[in-house]
Design a protein around this motif. Structure first.
Motif, short mmCIF file in Angstrom:
data_model
loop_
_atom_site.label_atom_id
_atom_site.label_comp_id
_atom_site.label_asym_id
_atom_site.label_seq_id
_atom_site.Cartn_x
_atom_site.Cartn_y
_atom_site.Cartn_z
N SER A 54 0.47 -1.46 -0.07
CA SER A 54 -0.25 0.16 -0.17
C SER A 54 1.24 1.25 0.21
CB SER A 54 -0.62 -0.40 1.21
OG SER A 54 -0.14 0.09 2.29
N LEU A 87 0.84 4.95 2.30
CA LEU A 87 0.94 5.67 3.01
C LEU A 87 0.84 7.40 2.83
CD1 LEU A 87 1.64 3.52 5.89
CD2 LEU A 87 -0.49 3.41 4.54
N ASN A 110 -4.23 6.86 3.52
CA ASN A 110 -4.09 5.32 3.45
C ASN A 110 -4.21 4.62 2.16
OD1 ASN A 110 -3.19 2.51 3.27
ND2 ASN A 110 -4.14 2.48 5.86
N SER A 139 -4.89 1.55 -1.08
CA SER A 139 -4.08 0.41 -1.05
C SER A 139 -5.18 -0.71 -2.75
CB SER A 139 -4.41 -0.34 0.32
OG SER A 139 -5.79 -0.79 0.58
N GLY A 144 2.53 0.93 3.31
CA GLY A 144 2.21 0.99 4.49
C GLY A 144 2.90 -1.42 5.02
#
Length: 189
Positions: free
Chosen positions: A72, A74, A92, A94, A113
């Motif tokens: 992911s 961030l 965030n 993803s 992430g």
């Protein structure tokens, strides 16, 4: 007489291309390729090294392509970036196909992430140039572009500047400027 008209038309077309390039916001694929959001194989392969050769502007968008089941992106503070702190990110992402609009000037910090990936270098720090007065540097102002972000400010080891690298905009001005100059020179012969 027809020659002057052709030159005038070419010059007008040249300036329209130049203005269109300045007015457009860019979608920038992070790392320049779909598989770039990963742990770098070496410091010279880091995304920060890639970002040093580019100039980011308000309105541009960063685009990440990655496997959303394994990783992911961030968006974090400077402190979280330095410490690879994955808790409480500002944003965030993803889904594997992330697009972030750069809506202000200043620094932006992104980390993986997956904490271990971040610790191993899967992170990105960019600086968006001020929108005051439009694009800075380049053809109209005659000034040099702003320097890339300093690694010393981040507590990271210094990386020597890339040689022979130029932003997309600078390359465009170089090619278009040469074409325009050639047209003007031909009009006097």
């Amino acid at each position: 007489m027809a020659r002057t008209t052709l030159v005038d038309t070419c010059c007008q077309f040249f300036f329209l291309l130049l203005l269109a390039d300045l007015a457009c916001c860019k979608e920038i694929l992070v790392g320049g390729k779909p598989s770039a959001w990963k742990v770098p194989s070496s410091p010279s392969d880091s995304l920060n090294k890639w970002a040093e050769s580019l100039r980011f502007h308000v309105g541009d968008s960063l685009v990440w392509k990655y496997d959303g089941e394994k990783d992911s992106v961030l968006q974090v503070t400077k402190e979280a970036y330095i410490n690879c702190n994955i808790t409480n990110p500002a944003a965030n992402y993803s889904n594997g196909d992330t697009k972030v609009k750069l809506d202000r000037s200043g620094p932006f910090f992104f980390i993986s992430g997956t904490k271990s990936n971040c610790v191993e270098g899967e992170k990105l720090h960019i600086v968006v140039m001020s929108s005051r007065g439009g694009h800075t540097g380049g053809f109209f102002t005659g000034s040099a572009p702003s320097p890339a972000p300093s690694h010393a400010l981040l507590g990271a080891p210094a990386v020597p500047p890339a040689t022979g690298s130029a932003s997309y905009l600078t390359r465009q001005f170089g090619v278009l400027g040469f074409v325009g100059l050639a047209i003007v020179m031909l009009s006097f012969h």
